[in-house]
Design a protein around this motif. Structure first.
Motif, PDB file in Angstrom:
ATOM      1  N   ILE A  31       0.836  -1.204   0.000  1.00 48.99           N
ATOM      2  CA  ILE A  31       0.000   0.000   0.000  1.00 48.99           C
ATOM      3  C   ILE A  31       0.868   1.250   0.000  1.00 48.99           C
ATOM      4  O   ILE A  31       0.585   2.207  -0.726  1.00 48.99           O
ATOM      5  N   GLN A  32       1.941   1.241   0.770  1.00 45.55           N
ATOM      6  CA  GLN A  32       2.809   2.417   0.851  1.00 45.55           C
ATOM      7  C   GLN A  32       3.579   2.659  -0.439  1.00 45.55           C
ATOM      8  O   GLN A  32       3.694   3.794  -0.903  1.00 45.55           O
ATOM      9  N   THR A  33       4.133   1.607  -1.024  1.00 46.15           N
ATOM     10  CA  THR A  33       5.013   1.783  -2.183  1.00 46.15           C
ATOM     11  C   THR A  33       4.318   1.578  -3.528  1.00 46.15           C
ATOM     12  O   THR A  33       4.840   2.011  -4.548  1.00 46.15           O
ATOM     13  N   LYS A  34       3.182   0.887  -3.498  1.00 43.92           N
ATOM     14  CA  LYS A  34       2.476   0.498  -4.730  1.00 43.92           C
ATOM     15  C   LYS A  34       3.359  -0.348  -5.651  1.00 43.92           C
ATOM     16  O   LYS A  34       3.097  -0.479  -6.837  1.00 43.92           O
ATOM     17  N   ASP A  35       4.414  -0.936  -5.087  1.00 42.77           N
ATOM     18  CA  ASP A  35       5.325  -1.784  -5.849  1.00 42.77           C
ATOM     19  C   ASP A  35       4.919  -3.242  -5.700  1.00 42.77           C
ATOM     20  O   ASP A  35       5.010  -3.815  -4.620  1.00 42.77           O
ATOM     21  N   THR A  36       4.462  -3.815  -6.777  1.00 43.73           N
ATOM     22  CA  THR A  36       4.047  -5.221  -6.764  1.00 43.73           C
ATOM     23  C   THR A  36       4.877  -6.049  -7.748  1.00 43.73           C
ATOM     24  O   THR A  36       4.480  -7.150  -8.111  1.00 43.73           O
ATOM     25  N   SER A  37       6.020  -5.523  -8.146  1.00 41.17           N
ATOM     26  CA  SER A  37       6.824  -6.196  -9.170  1.00 41.17           C
ATOM     27  C   SER A  37       7.311  -7.575  -8.735  1.00 41.17           C
ATOM     28  O   SER A  37       7.506  -8.449  -9.573  1.00 41.17           O
ATOM     29  N   GLY A  38       7.508  -7.785  -7.450  1.00 39.61           N
ATOM     30  CA  GLY A  38       7.990  -9.074  -6.970  1.00 39.61           C
ATOM     31  C   GLY A  38       6.887 -10.055  -6.635  1.00 39.61           C
ATOM     32  O   GLY A  38       7.166 -11.125  -6.104  1.00 39.61           O
ATOM     33  N   ILE A  39       5.662  -9.713  -6.964  1.00 40.57           N
ATOM     34  CA  ILE A  39       4.520 -10.557  -6.610  1.00 40.57           C
ATOM     35  C   ILE A  39       3.960 -11.222  -7.871  1.00 40.57           C
ATOM     36  O   ILE A  39       3.716 -10.551  -8.872  1.00 40.57           O
ATOM     37  N   SER A  40       3.769 -12.515  -7.803  1.00 42.02           N
ATOM     38  CA  SER A  40       3.223 -13.270  -8.929  1.00 42.02           C
ATOM     39  C   SER A  40       1.705 -13.121  -8.970  1.00 42.02           C
ATOM     40  O   SER A  40       1.014 -13.462  -8.010  1.00 42.02           O
ATOM     41  N   LEU A  41       1.176 -12.618 -10.087  1.00 41.23           N
ATOM     42  CA  LEU A  41      -0.268 -12.453 -10.232  1.00 41.23           C
ATOM     43  C   LEU A  41      -1.008 -13.790 -10.168  1.00 41.23           C
ATOM     44  O   LEU A  41      -1.971 -13.904  -9.409  1.00 41.23           O
ATOM     45  N   PRO A  42      -0.588 -14.825 -10.915  1.00 39.15           N
ATOM     46  CA  PRO A  42      -1.312 -16.092 -10.816  1.00 39.15           C
ATOM     47  C   PRO A  42      -1.305 -16.662  -9.388  1.00 39.15           C
ATOM     48  O   PRO A  42      -2.306 -17.189  -8.911  1.00 39.15           O
ATOM     49  N   MET A  43      -0.172 -16.536  -8.700  1.00 39.56           N
ATOM     50  CA  MET A  43      -0.093 -17.041  -7.335  1.00 39.56           C
ATOM     51  C   MET A  43      -1.066 -16.299  -6.429  1.00 39.56           C
ATOM     52  O   MET A  43      -1.767 -16.905  -5.623  1.00 39.56           O
ATOM     53  N   TYR A  44      -1.143 -14.989  -6.549  1.00 42.27           N
ATOM     54  CA  TYR A  44      -2.026 -14.230  -5.668  1.00 42.27           C
ATOM     55  C   TYR A  44      -3.498 -14.434  -6.000  1.00 42.27           C
ATOM     56  O   TYR A  44      -4.335 -14.391  -5.112  1.00 42.27           O
ATOM     57  N   ILE A  45      -3.804 -14.669  -7.256  1.00 46.19           N
ATOM     58  CA  ILE A  45      -5.187 -15.011  -7.620  1.00 46.19           C
ATOM     59  C   ILE A  45      -5.571 -16.329  -6.957  1.00 46.19           C
ATOM     60  O   ILE A  45      -6.625 -16.432  -6.308  1.00 46.19           O
ATOM     61  N   LEU A  46      -4.718 -17.334  -7.096  1.00 49.07           N
ATOM     62  CA  LEU A  46      -4.998 -18.636  -6.496  1.00 49.07           C
ATOM     63  C   LEU A  46      -5.020 -18.559  -4.970  1.00 49.07           C
ATOM     64  O   LEU A  46      -5.880 -19.168  -4.322  1.00 49.07           O
ATOM     65  N   PHE A  47      -4.103 -17.809  -4.401  1.00 56.12           N
ATOM     66  CA  PHE A  47      -4.056 -17.690  -2.950  1.00 56.12           C
ATOM     67  C   PHE A  47      -5.313 -17.007  -2.413  1.00 56.12           C
ATOM     68  O   PHE A  47      -5.898 -17.440  -1.422  1.00 56.12           O
ATOM     69  N   THR A  48      -5.732 -15.932  -3.072  1.00 59.73           N
ATOM     70  CA  THR A  48      -6.931 -15.211  -2.641  1.00 59.73           C
ATOM     71  C   THR A  48      -8.162 -16.097  -2.767  1.00 59.73           C
ATOM     72  O   THR A  48      -9.009 -16.125  -1.866  1.00 59.73           O
ATOM     73  N   LEU A  49      -8.267 -16.840  -3.845  1.00 53.03           N
ATOM     74  CA  LEU A  49      -9.378 -17.775  -4.018  1.00 53.03           C
ATOM     75  C   LEU A  49      -9.346 -18.866  -2.936  1.00 53.03           C
ATOM     76  O   LEU A  49     -10.370 -19.195  -2.343  1.00 53.03           O
ATOM     77  N   GLY A  50      -8.173 -19.397  -2.674  1.00 54.22           N
ATOM     78  CA  GLY A  50      -8.033 -20.408  -1.626  1.00 54.22           C
ATOM     79  C   GLY A  50      -8.421 -19.872  -0.261  1.00 54.22           C
ATOM     80  O   GLY A  50      -9.084 -20.555   0.528  1.00 54.22           O
ATOM     81  N   THR A  51      -8.031 -18.645   0.029  1.00 53.51           N
ATOM     82  CA  THR A  51      -8.390 -18.013   1.295  1.00 53.51           C
ATOM     83  C   THR A  51      -9.900 -17.833   1.403  1.00 53.51           C
ATOM     84  O   THR A  51     -10.489 -18.070   2.464  1.00 53.51           O
ATOM     85  N   LEU A  52     -10.532 -17.435   0.314  1.00 53.47           N
ATOM     86  CA  LEU A  52     -11.989 -17.303   0.298  1.00 53.47           C
ATOM     87  C   LEU A  52     -12.657 -18.655   0.578  1.00 53.47           C
ATOM     88  O   LEU A  52     -13.592 -18.747   1.376  1.00 53.47           O
ATOM     89  N   LEU A  53     -12.137 -19.713  -0.035  1.00 55.40           N
ATOM     90  CA  LEU A  53     -12.701 -21.040   0.187  1.00 55.40           C
ATOM     91  C   LEU A  53     -12.491 -21.508   1.627  1.00 55.40           C
ATOM     92  O   LEU A  53     -13.375 -22.120   2.228  1.00 55.40           O
ATOM     93  N   TRP A  54     -11.332 -21.200   2.218  1.00 58.26           N
ATOM     94  CA  TRP A  54     -11.102 -21.535   3.625  1.00 58.26           C
ATOM     95  C   TRP A  54     -12.059 -20.763   4.530  1.00 58.26           C
ATOM     96  O   TRP A  54     -12.543 -21.284   5.539  1.00 58.26           O
ATOM     97  N   LEU A  55     -12.333 -19.521   4.179  1.00 57.19           N
ATOM     98  CA  LEU A  55     -13.300 -18.726   4.943  1.00 57.19           C
ATOM     99  C   LEU A  55     -14.679 -19.391   4.893  1.00 57.19           C
ATOM    100  O   LEU A  55     -15.331 -19.562   5.932  1.00 57.19           O
ATOM    101  N   ILE A  56     -15.102 -19.776   3.711  1.00 63.30           N
ATOM    102  CA  ILE A  56     -16.399 -20.443   3.560  1.00 63.30           C
ATOM    103  C   ILE A  56     -16.411 -21.749   4.365  1.00 63.30           C
ATOM    104  O   ILE A  56     -17.378 -22.037   5.069  1.00 63.30           O
TER     105      ILE A  56
END
Length: 84
Positions: free
Chosen positions: A27-52
């Motif tokens: 949030i502070q730097t807005k730098d996401t260059s070191g973050i994998s988009l496919p990994m974060y999509i899958l991780f966020t989806l997995g987290t949502l499923l764990w919440l459910i």
């Protein structure tokens, strides 16, 4: 509270708190260059499923931890997409 619940809450706290530094830095730097988009999509989806799962089971430590982690992960995912 039994030992199993205590372990669940400690695990939930540890894994959830681990996302806070990354979310704050992103949030502070807005730098996401070191973050994998496919990994974060899958991780966020997995987290949502764990919440459910935590809601349906019901397991308060699982539900609470994943609700908070979902907020952090979704925030980072939005920044990754927005500031690509």
């Amino acid at each position: 509270m039994n030992l199993t619940a205590i372990i669940g809450y400690l695990a939930a706290f540890g894994t959830t708190a681990s996302f806070l530094p990354q979310a704050v830095k992103t949030i502070q730097t807005k730098d996401t260059s070191g973050i994998s988009l496919p990994m974060y999509i899958l991780f966020t989806l997995g987290t949502l499923l764990w919440l459910i799962y935590g809601i349906m089971e019901p397991s308060l430590p699982v539900a609470v931890a994943n609700a908070i982690t979902l907020i952090f992960a979704a925030t980072i995912l939005v920044y990754k997409i927005k500031y690509k």
